[in-house]
Structures are given as C-alpha cells and as structure tokens.
Write a protein that holds these residues in place. Structure first.
Motif, PDB file in Angstrom:
ATOM      1  N   GLU A  97       0.938 -11.230  20.233  1.00 34.57           N
ATOM      2  CA  GLU A  97       0.564 -12.527  20.124  1.00 34.57           C
ATOM      3  C   GLU A  97      -0.854 -12.955  21.129  1.00 34.57           C
ATOM      4  N   VAL A  98      -1.284 -13.794  20.964  1.00 35.49           N
ATOM      5  CA  VAL A  98      -2.689 -13.958  21.151  1.00 35.49           C
ATOM      6  C   VAL A  98      -2.374 -15.751  21.873  1.00 35.49           C
ATOM      7  N   LYS A  99      -3.015 -15.783  23.089  1.00 28.27           N
ATOM      8  CA  LYS A  99      -2.392 -17.307  23.538  1.00 28.27           C
ATOM      9  C   LYS A  99      -3.868 -18.014  23.864  1.00 28.27           C
ATOM     10  N   PHE A 100      -3.509 -18.123  25.432  1.00 30.76           N
ATOM     11  CA  PHE A 100      -5.115 -19.107  25.382  1.00 30.76           C
ATOM     12  C   PHE A 100      -4.511 -19.976  27.197  1.00 30.76           C
ATOM     13  N   GLU A 101      -5.627 -19.072  27.611  1.00 29.08           N
ATOM     14  CA  GLU A 101      -5.542 -19.850  29.477  1.00 29.08           C
ATOM     15  C   GLU A 101      -6.339 -20.995  29.521  1.00 29.08           C
ATOM     16  N   TYR A 102      -5.596 -21.776  29.796  1.00 31.72           N
ATOM     17  CA  TYR A 102      -6.738 -22.871  30.311  1.00 31.72           C
ATOM     18  C   TYR A 102      -6.003 -23.840  31.036  1.00 31.72           C
ATOM     19  N   SER A 103      -6.708 -24.316  31.721  1.00 35.66           N
ATOM     20  CA  SER A 103      -6.373 -25.506  32.418  1.00 35.66           C
ATOM     21  C   SER A 103      -7.955 -26.427  32.754  1.00 35.66           C
ATOM     22  N   ASN A 104      -7.522 -28.085  33.987  1.00 34.40           N
ATOM     23  CA  ASN A 104      -8.248 -29.106  33.813  1.00 34.40           C
ATOM     24  C   ASN A 104      -8.069 -29.429  35.186  1.00 34.40           C
ATOM     25  N   ALA A 105      -8.604 -30.635  35.029  1.00 35.36           N
ATOM     26  CA  ALA A 105      -8.460 -31.944  36.664  1.00 35.36           C
ATOM     27  C   ALA A 105      -6.936 -32.109  36.769  1.00 35.36           C
ATOM     28  N   LEU A 106      -6.533 -32.193  35.371  1.00 35.42           N
ATOM     29  CA  LEU A 106      -4.772 -32.991  35.359  1.00 35.42           C
ATOM     30  C   LEU A 106      -3.674 -32.071  34.337  1.00 35.42           C
ATOM     31  N   PHE A 107      -4.271 -30.903  34.091  1.00 35.90           N
ATOM     32  CA  PHE A 107      -3.413 -30.050  33.527  1.00 35.90           C
ATOM     33  C   PHE A 107      -3.638 -28.676  34.127  1.00 35.90           C
ATOM     34  N   HIS A 108      -1.988 -27.865  35.016  1.00 37.44           N
ATOM     35  CA  HIS A 108      -1.815 -26.819  35.543  1.00 37.44           C
ATOM     36  C   HIS A 108      -2.706 -26.066  34.810  1.00 37.44           C
ATOM     37  N   THR A 109      -2.367 -24.666  35.084  1.00 36.96           N
ATOM     38  CA  THR A 109      -3.014 -22.992  34.365  1.00 36.96           C
ATOM     39  C   THR A 109      -1.861 -22.817  33.834  1.00 36.96           C
ATOM     40  N   ALA A 110      -1.925 -22.590  32.279  1.00 39.75           N
ATOM     41  CA  ALA A 110      -1.122 -22.428  31.861  1.00 39.75           C
ATOM     42  C   ALA A 110      -1.371 -21.363  30.555  1.00 39.75           C
ATOM     43  N   GLN A 111      -0.545 -20.544  30.019  1.00 37.26           N
ATOM     44  CA  GLN A 111      -0.673 -19.750  28.833  1.00 37.26           C
ATOM     45  C   GLN A 111       0.054 -20.105  27.830  1.00 37.26           C
ATOM     46  N   LEU A 112      -1.212 -20.415  27.075  1.00 27.33           N
ATOM     47  CA  LEU A 112      -0.368 -21.211  25.409  1.00 27.33           C
ATOM     48  C   LEU A 112       0.108 -20.862  24.403  1.00 27.33           C
ATOM     49  N   PHE A 113       0.682 -20.887  23.733  1.00 28.85           N
ATOM     50  CA  PHE A 113       0.556 -19.936  22.174  1.00 28.85           C
ATOM     51  C   PHE A 113       0.646 -21.211  21.446  1.00 28.85           C
ATOM     52  N   VAL A 114       0.432 -20.918  20.283  1.00 27.41           N
ATOM     53  CA  VAL A 114      -0.389 -21.277  18.978  1.00 27.41           C
ATOM     54  C   VAL A 114       0.717 -22.331  18.081  1.00 27.41           C
ATOM     55  N   LEU A 115       0.845 -23.105  17.829  1.00 25.54           N
ATOM     56  CA  LEU A 115       1.799 -23.393  17.467  1.00 25.54           C
ATOM     57  C   LEU A 115       1.730 -24.378  16.288  1.00 25.54           C
ATOM     58  N   SER A 116       0.703 -24.808  15.865  1.00 26.84           N
ATOM     59  CA  SER A 116       0.316 -24.828  14.378  1.00 26.84           C
ATOM     60  C   SER A 116      -1.372 -24.732  14.217  1.00 26.84           C
ATOM     61  N   TYR A 117      -1.851 -25.087  13.553  1.00 27.02           N
ATOM     62  CA  TYR A 117      -3.416 -25.192  12.923  1.00 27.02           C
ATOM     63  C   TYR A 117      -3.542 -25.798  12.152  1.00 27.02           C
ATOM     64  N   GLN A 118      -4.820 -25.919  11.852  1.00 30.36           N
ATOM     65  CA  GLN A 118      -5.488 -27.253  10.676  1.00 30.36           C
ATOM     66  C   GLN A 118      -6.325 -27.415  10.678  1.00 30.36           C
ATOM     67  N   ILE A 119      -7.022 -27.579   9.482  1.00 29.48           N
ATOM     68  CA  ILE A 119      -8.721 -28.478   9.087  1.00 29.48           C
ATOM     69  C   ILE A 119      -8.874 -29.535   9.116  1.00 29.48           C
ATOM     70  N   LYS A 120      -9.546 -30.044   9.775  1.00 26.24           N
ATOM     71  CA  LYS A 120      -9.254 -31.110   9.924  1.00 26.24           C
ATOM     72  C   LYS A 120     -10.650 -31.661   9.744  1.00 26.24           C
ATOM     73  N   ASP A 121     -11.816 -32.192   8.686  1.00 25.80           N
ATOM     74  CA  ASP A 121     -12.561 -32.918   8.618  1.00 25.80           C
ATOM     75  C   ASP A 121     -13.724 -31.521   9.177  1.00 25.80           C
ATOM     76  N   ASN A 122     -14.851 -31.257  10.094  1.00 26.72           N
ATOM     77  CA  ASN A 122     -15.511 -29.900   9.676  1.00 26.72           C
ATOM     78  C   ASN A 122     -14.715 -28.609  10.826  1.00 26.72           C
ATOM     79  N   ASN A 123     -12.962 -29.617  11.463  1.00 28.40           N
ATOM     80  CA  ASN A 123     -13.233 -28.627  12.693  1.00 28.40           C
ATOM     81  C   ASN A 123     -11.558 -27.574  12.198  1.00 28.40           C
ATOM     82  N   LEU A 124     -11.591 -26.690  12.861  1.00 27.57           N
ATOM     83  CA  LEU A 124     -10.817 -25.485  12.795  1.00 27.57           C
ATOM     84  C   LEU A 124      -9.799 -25.751  13.708  1.00 27.57           C
ATOM     85  N   LEU A 125      -8.940 -26.770  14.166  1.00 30.85           N
ATOM     86  CA  LEU A 125      -7.779 -27.489  14.854  1.00 30.85           C
ATOM     87  C   LEU A 125      -6.603 -26.899  14.813  1.00 30.85           C
ATOM     88  N   PHE A 126      -6.287 -26.102  16.199  1.00 32.08           N
ATOM     89  CA  PHE A 126      -5.444 -25.454  16.768  1.00 32.08           C
ATOM     90  C   PHE A 126      -4.856 -26.141  17.921  1.00 32.08           C
TER      91      PHE A 126
END
Length: 161
Positions: A97-126
């Motif tokens: 499993e790959v997870k992404f660890e992220y936080s910012n001033a308004l979002f607590h540090t969390a290890q996030l799973f990939v729920l889905s992805y899509q190609i949207k415009d010129n973006n690979l959006l996870f």
C-alpha cells in the motif's frame, strides 16, 4: 493502491500535473514538495492478542512557505524521477500500500490512502482520504460486527447537558 500502481500511473502520464486532493474539494497546494519516502514495517498485536505484519510506502508531501501562490503543480515526470532516485538509495517495496502523509495549518497530519484517481484536464488527480480505525478482533472481544447508533437521550431541557 499499491506503490507499483502509483509508479506506473506516473510513468504513463509523465506530461500531466500531479495533483492531490486531501479532503473533498481541498487540494494540496501547488507549492508542495516530496520531502520523504518511508518504507514502513508494521508488526502488531491487536486487542484480541492476534498478531499481524505488513509493509507500506509513505510519501510525505510538504507545502513550502517560500513558494506560496505558486500555480504550476509538479509534473508526474518530476515526481517519478524523485521516486526513482529514492528507490536507488533505499529500494521501495512495490507490492504494498502507498499512503501520503500531509498536513497544513487547517488539516492535522494524517496518512492518507488513495481512494481513487482521475485524469482531469491536464492533471493526474489523486483523491486521498482516511480509513476509520476498527477492531480487528471483534469476535474475540465480543464486539458486534454492526453497531447500531443509539439516539441521544440528551435533549434540550432534559438536564443531561
């Protein structure tokens, strides 16, 4: 999503901007950097004395305060080159499993799973998200598989609040 699936998507879409949605409608800023890649081994004992063992890849995303207002996201090609460089130094386990660890001033540090992805415009959006904690030893501990939500008996004027 497995690490090898994530890497294959980067390789397939090198010309796309790599964008992460950490909560519905909320994107990691374009000023993010990949600051750490962790090969994690979990060796655990649950509340029913059951043991478990697995590995995960954790990719840490960090928003640089020096690049606030940046509009262009990292290309998948750049992310892939970073991860390939990491893999040469400390090989990643690819079928985990790959997870992404992220936080910012308004979002607590969390290890996030990939729920889905899509190609949207010129973006690979996870689309990332959390999984709720759970009891792995429900049967051993006597926890029912489905727990009914009890209605609150705390009504205005009842004296409980």
């Amino acid at each position: 999503m497995k690490t090898n699936e994530f890497l294959a998507l980067l390789k397939e879409h090198t010309d796309k901007s790599l964008v992460f949605e950490y909560a519905p409608g909320l994107l990691v800023g374009a000023n993010y950097h990949i600051t750490e890649v962790k090969n994690i081994t979990i060796d655990s004992v649950d509340c029913g004395a059951g043991t478990d063992f697995w590995k995960e890849t954790i990719i840490q995303l960090w928003e640089s305060p020096e690049e606030l207002g940046k509009r262009d996201y990292m290309l998948a090609e750049k992310a892939l080159s970073i991860l390939n460089r990491v893999d040469k130094i400390k090989p990643m386990v690819k079928d985990v499993e790959v997870k992404f660890e992220y936080s910012n001033a308004l979002f607590h540090t969390a290890q996030l799973f990939v729920l889905s992805y899509q190609i949207k415009d010129n973006n690979l959006l996870f689309h990332l998200g959390v999984e709720k904690t759970d009891c792995k030893a429900k049967e051993t501990c006597g926890v029912p598989e489905t727990v009914e939500v009890m209605e609150s008996s705390c009504a205005p004027g009842s004296g409980c609040c």
